[in-house]
Enzyme design. Structure first.
Site, PDB file in Angstrom:
ATOM      1  N   TYR A 157     -73.425  67.505 -14.792  1.00  0.00           N
ATOM      2  CA  TYR A 157     -72.090  67.679 -15.369  1.00  0.00           C
ATOM      3  C   TYR A 157     -72.238  68.284 -16.764  1.00  0.00           C
ATOM      4  O   TYR A 157     -72.656  67.626 -17.697  1.00  0.00           O
ATOM      5  CB  TYR A 157     -71.328  66.357 -15.443  1.00  0.00           C
ATOM      6  CG  TYR A 157     -71.098  65.679 -14.114  1.00  0.00           C
ATOM      7  CD1 TYR A 157     -71.146  66.397 -12.914  1.00  0.00           C
ATOM      8  CD2 TYR A 157     -70.828  64.314 -14.039  1.00  0.00           C
ATOM      9  CE1 TYR A 157     -70.938  65.767 -11.695  1.00  0.00           C
ATOM     10  CE2 TYR A 157     -70.612  63.680 -12.830  1.00  0.00           C
ATOM     11  CZ  TYR A 157     -70.670  64.408 -11.658  1.00  0.00           C
ATOM     12  OH  TYR A 157     -70.472  63.772 -10.453  1.00  0.00           O
ATOM     13  N   HIS A 175     -78.219  62.650  -6.311  1.00  0.00           N
ATOM     14  CA  HIS A 175     -76.887  63.258  -6.254  1.00  0.00           C
ATOM     15  C   HIS A 175     -76.645  64.007  -4.942  1.00  0.00           C
ATOM     16  O   HIS A 175     -75.574  63.928  -4.351  1.00  0.00           O
ATOM     17  CB  HIS A 175     -76.747  64.213  -7.446  1.00  0.00           C
ATOM     18  CG  HIS A 175     -75.339  64.503  -7.834  1.00  0.00           C
ATOM     19  ND1 HIS A 175     -74.997  65.005  -9.062  1.00  0.00           N
ATOM     20  CD2 HIS A 175     -74.179  64.380  -7.161  1.00  0.00           C
ATOM     21  CE1 HIS A 175     -73.684  65.171  -9.125  1.00  0.00           C
ATOM     22  NE2 HIS A 175     -73.163  64.808  -7.982  1.00  0.00           N
ATOM     23  N   SER A 181     -63.585  61.338  -5.737  1.00  0.00           N
ATOM     24  CA  SER A 181     -62.387  62.132  -5.395  1.00  0.00           C
ATOM     25  C   SER A 181     -61.394  61.331  -4.544  1.00  0.00           C
ATOM     26  O   SER A 181     -60.894  61.831  -3.531  1.00  0.00           O
ATOM     27  CB  SER A 181     -62.770  63.421  -4.669  1.00  0.00           C
ATOM     28  OG  SER A 181     -63.491  64.274  -5.521  1.00  0.00           O
ATOM     29  N   LEU A 211     -58.477  60.724  -5.136  1.00  0.00           N
ATOM     30  CA  LEU A 211     -57.146  61.339  -5.245  1.00  0.00           C
ATOM     31  C   LEU A 211     -57.154  62.778  -4.745  1.00  0.00           C
ATOM     32  O   LEU A 211     -56.309  63.593  -5.125  1.00  0.00           O
ATOM     33  CB  LEU A 211     -56.661  61.281  -6.702  1.00  0.00           C
ATOM     34  CG  LEU A 211     -56.448  59.857  -7.234  1.00  0.00           C
ATOM     35  CD1 LEU A 211     -56.115  59.881  -8.715  1.00  0.00           C
ATOM     36  CD2 LEU A 211     -55.357  59.135  -6.449  1.00  0.00           C
ATOM     37  N   GLY A 212     -58.134  63.092  -3.884  1.00  0.00           N
ATOM     38  CA  GLY A 212     -58.179  64.437  -3.305  1.00  0.00           C
ATOM     39  C   GLY A 212     -58.259  65.523  -4.364  1.00  0.00           C
ATOM     40  O   GLY A 212     -57.581  66.541  -4.278  1.00  0.00           O
ATOM     41  N   ARG A 213     -59.103  65.277  -5.379  1.00  0.00           N
ATOM     42  CA  ARG A 213     -59.269  66.218  -6.514  1.00  0.00           C
ATOM     43  C   ARG A 213     -57.940  66.538  -7.191  1.00  0.00           C
ATOM     44  O   ARG A 213     -57.723  67.632  -7.683  1.00  0.00           O
ATOM     45  CB  ARG A 213     -59.964  67.509  -6.056  1.00  0.00           C
ATOM     46  CG  ARG A 213     -61.395  67.261  -5.622  1.00  0.00           C
ATOM     47  CD  ARG A 213     -62.106  68.515  -5.191  1.00  0.00           C
ATOM     48  NE  ARG A 213     -63.536  68.246  -5.027  1.00  0.00           N
ATOM     49  CZ  ARG A 213     -64.091  67.681  -3.965  1.00  0.00           C
ATOM     50  NH1 ARG A 213     -63.326  67.327  -2.949  1.00  0.00           N
ATOM     51  NH2 ARG A 213     -65.384  67.471  -3.903  1.00  0.00           N
ATOM     52  N   PHE A 243     -54.877  66.518  -5.800  1.00  0.00           N
ATOM     53  CA  PHE A 243     -53.776  66.958  -4.934  1.00  0.00           C
ATOM     54  C   PHE A 243     -52.915  65.781  -4.476  1.00  0.00           C
ATOM     55  O   PHE A 243     -51.693  65.912  -4.342  1.00  0.00           O
ATOM     56  CB  PHE A 243     -54.320  67.709  -3.718  1.00  0.00           C
ATOM     57  CG  PHE A 243     -53.261  68.469  -2.954  1.00  0.00           C
ATOM     58  CD1 PHE A 243     -52.900  69.750  -3.346  1.00  0.00           C
ATOM     59  CD2 PHE A 243     -52.615  67.906  -1.863  1.00  0.00           C
ATOM     60  CE1 PHE A 243     -51.911  70.460  -2.655  1.00  0.00           C
ATOM     61  CE2 PHE A 243     -51.631  68.595  -1.160  1.00  0.00           C
ATOM     62  CZ  PHE A 243     -51.276  69.873  -1.568  1.00  0.00           C
ATOM     63  N   SER A 291     -52.223  63.207  -6.115  1.00  0.00           N
ATOM     64  CA  SER A 291     -51.407  62.671  -7.208  1.00  0.00           C
ATOM     65  C   SER A 291     -50.341  63.664  -7.666  1.00  0.00           C
ATOM     66  O   SER A 291     -49.254  63.277  -8.063  1.00  0.00           O
ATOM     67  CB  SER A 291     -52.284  62.256  -8.390  1.00  0.00           C
ATOM     68  OG  SER A 291     -53.156  63.288  -8.751  1.00  0.00           O
ATOM     69  N   GLY A 309     -49.773  67.000  -5.903  1.00  0.00           N
ATOM     70  CA  GLY A 309     -49.270  67.904  -4.879  1.00  0.00           C
ATOM     71  C   GLY A 309     -49.507  69.362  -5.238  1.00  0.00           C
ATOM     72  O   GLY A 309     -50.311  69.677  -6.118  1.00  0.00           O
TER      73      GLY A 309
END
Length: 341
Positions: free
Chosen positions: A62, A128, A207, A209-211, A213, A215, A217
């Site tokens: 990162y 990783h 992820s 929260l689906g990266r 999406f 949260s 949309g």
């Protein structure tokens, strides 16, 4: 918020205890646009610790490297209050991605991470991604040495197949497997998650929260910067977004009915998967962090879980730009074939 509000959980069977939700720190330094100002991110990490979210997730890749340095600054004087997780094995050289799990690299990567984090020991150290050229037993033998030397406390794997997990666990107990798990990423449920449960291995959901999406949309796509890696993700491509936004619409409707936000609903679904699961949503904003904490108090009934699962099964697009870097392609050679190269 008092720290006592956040429940604690046992992660795996080896003795590691963490906050029931973690904080993914990747987006503070890389992947989702330009790095954020250090002082703001340190304030967020301090707020997280004071709120009782003490399980902090980073990796040497990162930045690369800058996220570990950031965390090192943030936990100075607070080391005993946090559970630090970092990772090795992913290298980006001249824009090319390489994965390494050979013993010399494992040792060197750990030493470098300890320096950047400015700590004597990393609580949970993950591979990783799996190096498919090196038998997992060889990588694990080196990680076992690092445990014996007191440089790491617990060993984890990320995006590893069920067979890789079994072989690794036979060398030294695996404490946690990190994998992508959310309402729209459920492929690990077939084989990987049951294997973890059979072996008493904790599950860390990245992820959740689906990266972003699940949260925000489709409006999320309007805010992505040019250097945001999500721009290349299959699910964010125009041909898939049209379909996937219908899933978000339904999640939004259910969350409105529940009196919570879509993010809280999606996170609550992950929490309801079991007491062995710890989601690690990432954020760079204190208000989003506070919202994510609220997911811990959202209770879902079996019929609500079923409703969410039925609508999320129709997601379009692969979850990752390159399946070669997921658990689906993480099997390693037989150890008898290893010649040490």
């Amino acid at each position: 918020m008092a720290g006592s509000v956040i429940r604690r959980m046992k992660l795996g069977s080896q003795g590691l205890e963490v906050s029931a939700q973690g904080l993914g720190c990747m987006g503070m330094s890389s992947a989702y646009g330009s790095p954020k100002p250090d002082e703001e991110m340190i304030a967020l990490i301090h707020h997280s610790i004071n709120s009782g979210i003490t399980f902090l997730d980073t990796s040497d890749v990162y930045g690369p490297y800058t996220n570990e340095i950031l965390l090192g600054k943030a936990v100075k004087g607070k080391r005993e209050k946090v559970e630090l997780a970092s990772k090795f094995g992913n290298i980006i050289l001249d824009g090319k991605w390489e994965i390494r799990g050979d013993p010399a690299y494992v040792k060197a990567a750990c030493e470098a991470s300890l320096k950047r984090l400015e700590v004597d020991c990393i609580d949970l150290y993950y591979q990783h991604r799996i190096d498919t050229q090196v038998p997992i037993e060889v990588t694990m033998a080196e990680l076992k040495k690092l445990v014996e030397e007191g440089k790491i406390k617990y060993i984890g794997l990320s995006e590893a197949s069920a067979s890789t997990i079994r072989r690794a666990h036979a060398v030294h107990p695996i404490t946690a497997v990190q994998l992508e798990w959310s309402l729209w990423s459920r492929d690990a449920e077939e084989d990987v998650i049951p294997t973890c449960r059979e072996l008493g291995i904790g599950i860390v959901a990245y992820s959740p929260l689906g990266r972003g999406f699940l949260s925000s949309g489709p409006k999320l796509l309007e805010t992505l910067l040019e250097d945001d890696r999500r721009k290349i993700h299959p699910r964010f491509q125009p041909e898939n977004v049209e379909h996937n936004k219908l899933i978000f619409k339904r999640i939004n409707e259910i969350s409105t009915r529940k009196g919570c936000t879509p993010a809280q609903l999606a996170l609550a679904w992950v929490h309801h998967q079991g007491s062995d699961v710890c989601p690690i949503p990432g954020t760079t904003k204190i208000e989003n962090f506070n919202q994510n904490i609220g997911a811990l108090s959202v209770k879902l009934m079996p019929e609500e879980m079923a409703e969410l699962e039925s609508l999320a099964s129709g997601v379009k697009g692969e979850r990752h730009p390159s399946a070669a870097r997921t658990w689906k392609n993480s099997d390693t050679p037989d150890p008898s074939t290893w010649n040490g190269q």
